[in-house]
Design a protein around this motif. Structure first.
Motif, PDB file in Angstrom:
ATOM      1  N   SER A 193      27.681  -4.860  18.876  1.00 47.72           N
ATOM      2  CA  SER A 193      29.383  -5.743  18.017  1.00 47.72           C
ATOM      3  C   SER A 193      29.770  -4.503  17.499  1.00 47.72           C
ATOM      4  O   SER A 193      28.732  -4.216  16.057  1.00 47.72           O
ATOM      5  CB  SER A 193      29.347  -7.030  17.552  1.00 47.72           C
ATOM      6  N   TRP A 240      28.591 -16.834  18.611  1.00 43.94           N
ATOM      7  CA  TRP A 240      29.574 -16.325  18.831  1.00 43.94           C
ATOM      8  C   TRP A 240      31.108 -16.885  18.361  1.00 43.94           C
ATOM      9  O   TRP A 240      32.056 -16.365  17.600  1.00 43.94           O
ATOM     10  CB  TRP A 240      30.115 -15.556  19.894  1.00 43.94           C
ATOM     11  N   ALA A 254      32.204 -10.175  21.344  1.00 45.82           N
ATOM     12  CA  ALA A 254      31.057 -10.416  21.779  1.00 45.82           C
ATOM     13  C   ALA A 254      30.181  -9.360  22.099  1.00 45.82           C
ATOM     14  O   ALA A 254      30.591  -8.197  22.288  1.00 45.82           O
ATOM     15  CB  ALA A 254      30.565 -11.508  22.597  1.00 45.82           C
ATOM     16  N   GLY A 255      28.627  -9.516  21.838  1.00 50.02           N
ATOM     17  CA  GLY A 255      27.904  -7.722  22.259  1.00 50.02           C
ATOM     18  C   GLY A 255      26.406  -8.399  22.497  1.00 50.02           C
ATOM     19  O   GLY A 255      26.271  -9.353  22.458  1.00 50.02           O
TER      20      GLY A 255
END
Ligand code: FAS
Length: 388
Positions: A193, A240, A254-255
């Motif tokens: 992120s 998240w 988000a990542g």
């Protein structure tokens, strides 16, 4: 003696000490039980404070070790959604810290030590100190093939972390230990992120959360959780949404989550930090919460005090008192910091009165220059003169 110093452990404490001694021509051997890949892969701390930077510079190591780490900038503290910025380096009179991930520091320290012809033995199993009370301690260990080895030395440096063999080798009754459970858990998440504009700490009724850069496209997040829960089981979307809620940033992208760890906040100190010819360094002697990023920096500072005493042939008698003075100073700072950002967030645990205290403590940083300077001085790392 086979060597002057045998160092048990190749983490930040052991490898800082090994490099300091090597740079001043004092012979040492490092015995590390794990393999190189493991030691160089452990992602933990992320900050070398200004004092640690000065210590590396004294040995000509600031370039090889600390180069490239971006200098600390403004610290953003978001309180119930309201953002305020602290210019910590400026408040500390121009003493910035550097962002150097622990695994990079250890990789570089191992590299410089080996480049200098250092004797570092990985896979050293069952390392056992003997005759610590005499003037010629011995270490025995097994190599990966089960071969037995013995080393005699003048001094032993226990740099083997909290679970190492060094502290356990000190006879019963010699140590006084202090433990404290802060009653706070941190869920730390490494994610792809984008790094925040500034290191961010968010305090709100929902609980503490933080976001720090770990490279341009990665962030390390911290989320307070109630001990007993296990947030590693949370579905990613819950993580998240909790981060967005607490950071007060609904647009937080988000990542992929690439790392998950839970850290129960506890502190520990063993006194004294030496026994006979053995000296405990870093986590072998003390554990501090990540608040204020002092764990790795204490290890480096201890290693410095020990290296100086061995190099100068003077000061070993004061090693423990000198290191304990800084250790307790930082333990108090870390507890002060932990209360400030956690009590303000979580009514149920701390209660409304302590929430107000924590908010007042936070507010003082933005209202009172001396209070802000005292905070920044500890973040930069304090010079501790040798215990007299
Ligand atoms: P280490 O534990 O790093 O190194 C000990 C070494 O000794 C290891 O390589 C181990 O394999 C070896 N060893 C152990 N037993 C042995 C034996 N019997 N024989 C031979 N070798 C042996 N600090 C911060 O400043 N900021 C942070 O944000 C931060 N976050 C953290 C997050 C987590 C999850 C954890 C666990 C710690 C964190 N810390 C942080 C603290 C951490 O960085 C420590 O302070 C630091 O690793 C201390 O370094 P050492 O004392 O060298 O001990």
């Amino acid at each position: 003696a086979d060597t002057t110093v045998v160092i048990i452990g190749a983490g930040p404490a052991g490898m800082s000490l090994a490099n300091f001694l090597q740079r001043r021509g004092v012979s040492c051997v490092v015995l590390e039980m794990r393999d190189r890949a493991y030691v160089e892969g452990r992602q933990r701390a992320g900050v070398i404070d200004h004092r640690a930077g000065e210590i590396f510079a004294e040995f000509g190591l600031d370039g090889p070790v600390a180069a490239g780490g971006p200098v600390e900038t403004l610290l953003e503290i978001r309180t119930d959604g309201v953002s305020r910025l602290l210019d910590v380096p400026a408040l500390a009179g121009g003493r910035p810290s550097r962002l150097v991930p622990q695994q990079m520091l250890v990789q570089r320290l191992i590299g410089t030590f080996l480049d200098g012809g250092g004797d570092l033995r990985f896979g050293a199993l069952d390392v056992t100190p003997h005759d610590l009370g005499g003037d010629r301690p011995r270490l025995t260990y097994l190599d990966a093939d089960g071969g037995e080895h013995e080393l005699s030395c003048d001094y032993v440096a226990g740099c083997d972390g909290f679970h190492g063999v060094s502290r356990r080798s000190i006879p019963e009754g010699e140590l006084t230990t202090y433990s404290f459970d802060h009653g706070i858990g941190w869920y730390t998440v490494l994610a792809d992120s984008p790094a925040p504009r500034y290191p961010l700490m968010a305090v709100s009724r929902h609980g503490f959360a933080a976001q720090f850069a770990r490279g341009p496209r990665a962030s390390r997040f911290y989320l307070q959780y109630r001990p007993g829960d296990d947030p590693r089981q949370w579905p990613d979307e819950d993580t998240w949404s909790e981060l967005r809620l607490r950071l007060g940033d609904e647009s937080l992208p988000a990542g992929a989550i690439t790392g998950r760890e839970v850290v129960e906040m506890r502190s520990f100190v063993a006194e004294p930090m030496s026994y006979g010819r053995m000296f405990l360094v870093g986590d072998a002697a003390h554990i501090i919460t990540p608040m204020g990023a002092k764990g790795m920096n204490l290890a480096i500072a201890d290693a410095y005090v020990l290296a100086r005493a061995i190099i100068d042939g003077d000061g070993l008698g004061e090693y423990s008192a000198t290191c304990l003075r800084r250790t307790w100073d930082y333990q108090e700072f870390s507890r002060w910091y932990t209360e400030m950002v956690h009590d303000a967030g979580d009514d149920s645990a701390a209660g409304p009165f302590r929430r107000r205290l924590a908010l007042a403590r936070l507010d003082r940083l933005f209202r009172s220059p001396p209070a802000a300077a005292a905070f920044a001085d500890l973040m930069a790392g304090t010079e501790v003169s040798r215990a007299s």
